[in-house]
Design a protein around this motif. Structure first.
Motif, PDB file in Angstrom:
ATOM      1  N   ARG A   1       6.316  67.423  44.619  1.00 26.06           N
ATOM      2  CA  ARG A   1       5.569  67.784  45.832  1.00 26.06           C
ATOM      3  C   ARG A   1       5.978  66.898  46.999  1.00 26.06           C
ATOM      4  O   ARG A   1       6.199  67.377  48.118  1.00 26.06           O
ATOM      5  CB  ARG A   1       4.071  67.659  45.584  1.00 26.06           C
ATOM      6  CG  ARG A   1       3.509  68.774  44.747  1.00 26.06           C
ATOM      7  CD  ARG A   1       2.007  68.682  44.642  1.00 26.06           C
ATOM      8  NE  ARG A   1       1.511  69.726  43.745  1.00 26.06           N
ATOM      9  CZ  ARG A   1       0.546  69.560  42.882  1.00 26.06           C
ATOM     10  NH1 ARG A   1      -0.062  68.406  42.791  1.00 26.06           N
ATOM     11  NH2 ARG A   1       0.166  70.546  42.109  1.00 26.06           N
TER      12      ARG A   1
ATOM     13  N   SER B   1       3.977  65.526  40.806  1.00 28.14           N
ATOM     14  CA  SER B   1       3.581  64.891  42.067  1.00 28.14           C
ATOM     15  C   SER B   1       4.810  64.432  42.844  1.00 28.14           C
ATOM     16  O   SER B   1       4.848  64.534  44.077  1.00 28.14           O
ATOM     17  CB  SER B   1       2.636  63.722  41.811  1.00 28.14           C
ATOM     18  OG  SER B   1       3.277  62.696  41.100  1.00 28.14           O
TER      19      SER B   1
ATOM     20  N   SER C   1       3.160  65.252  34.650  1.00 27.30           N
ATOM     21  CA  SER C   1       2.242  65.102  35.770  1.00 27.30           C
ATOM     22  C   SER C   1       2.872  64.251  36.871  1.00 27.30           C
ATOM     23  O   SER C   1       2.788  64.591  38.057  1.00 27.30           O
ATOM     24  CB  SER C   1       0.944  64.466  35.282  1.00 27.30           C
ATOM     25  OG  SER C   1       0.076  64.229  36.356  1.00 27.30           O
ATOM     26  N   ASP C   2       3.518  63.155  36.479  1.00 27.65           N
ATOM     27  CA  ASP C   2       4.213  62.308  37.456  1.00 27.65           C
ATOM     28  C   ASP C   2       5.324  63.088  38.156  1.00 27.65           C
ATOM     29  O   ASP C   2       5.498  62.987  39.368  1.00 27.65           O
ATOM     30  CB  ASP C   2       4.803  61.068  36.782  1.00 27.65           C
ATOM     31  CG  ASP C   2       3.738  60.079  36.346  1.00 27.65           C
ATOM     32  OD1 ASP C   2       2.582  60.201  36.796  1.00 27.65           O
ATOM     33  OD2 ASP C   2       4.078  59.177  35.541  1.00 27.65           O
TER      34      ASP C   2
END
Length: 104
Positions: free
Chosen positions: A53, A50, A46-47
Motif C-alpha cells: 500500500r 501494508s 500482513s506486513d
C-alpha cells in the motif's frame, strides 16, 4: 571369548530422547511446527500488504516527481537556447552591419 555372542550396541543413557522419535509424538510436534510457520506466514503477508500500500502511494508521487523533473529540464533547455541565441545575435548583427558598410 566366544564368537557366538552377537554384538549389542551400548544403550543410551538418555531414554527420553528415544521417546521423542516415537510415531505418537511426531505428528503433534509436526502440527505444532506447521502451526507456528503458518502464523509467521500470516504475519509476513500482513506486513507485505501494508508495504505494498505504501509503495503504491509512493509510486504515484514518483510519477509526479518525474513529470516535474522533465518540465524543469525542458524549461532549462529553452532558457539556455534563448541565451545562446541572444549571445549570437549581437555578434551576427555586428558582422552583418560591418559587411553592409563595406558593400556601400
Amino acid at each position: 571369548m566366544s564368537m557366538n555372542r552377537q554384538y549389542q550396541p551400548p544403550q543410551s543413557s538418555n531414554f527420553h530422547s528415544r521417546l521423542s522419535t516415537e510415531p505418537s509424538t511426531i505428528k503433534p510436534r509436526q502440527m505444532s511446527h506447521l502451526h507456528s510457520q503458518l502464523a509467521q506466514l500470516q504475519a509476513n503477508l500482513s506486513d507485505m500488504e501494508s508495504l505494498l500500500r505504501v509503495t503504491a502511494v509512493q509510486a504515484e508521487y514518483i510519477k509526479r516527481l518525474g513529470g516535474l523533473h522533465g518540465s524543469l529540464f525542458l524549461a532549462a533547455g529553452r532558457v539556455f537556447e534563448r541565451d545562446a541565441l541572444l549571445e549570437r545575435s549581437p555578434a551576427k548583427q555586428d558582422q552583418e552591419a560591418g559587411g553592409a558598410d563595406l558593400s556601400r
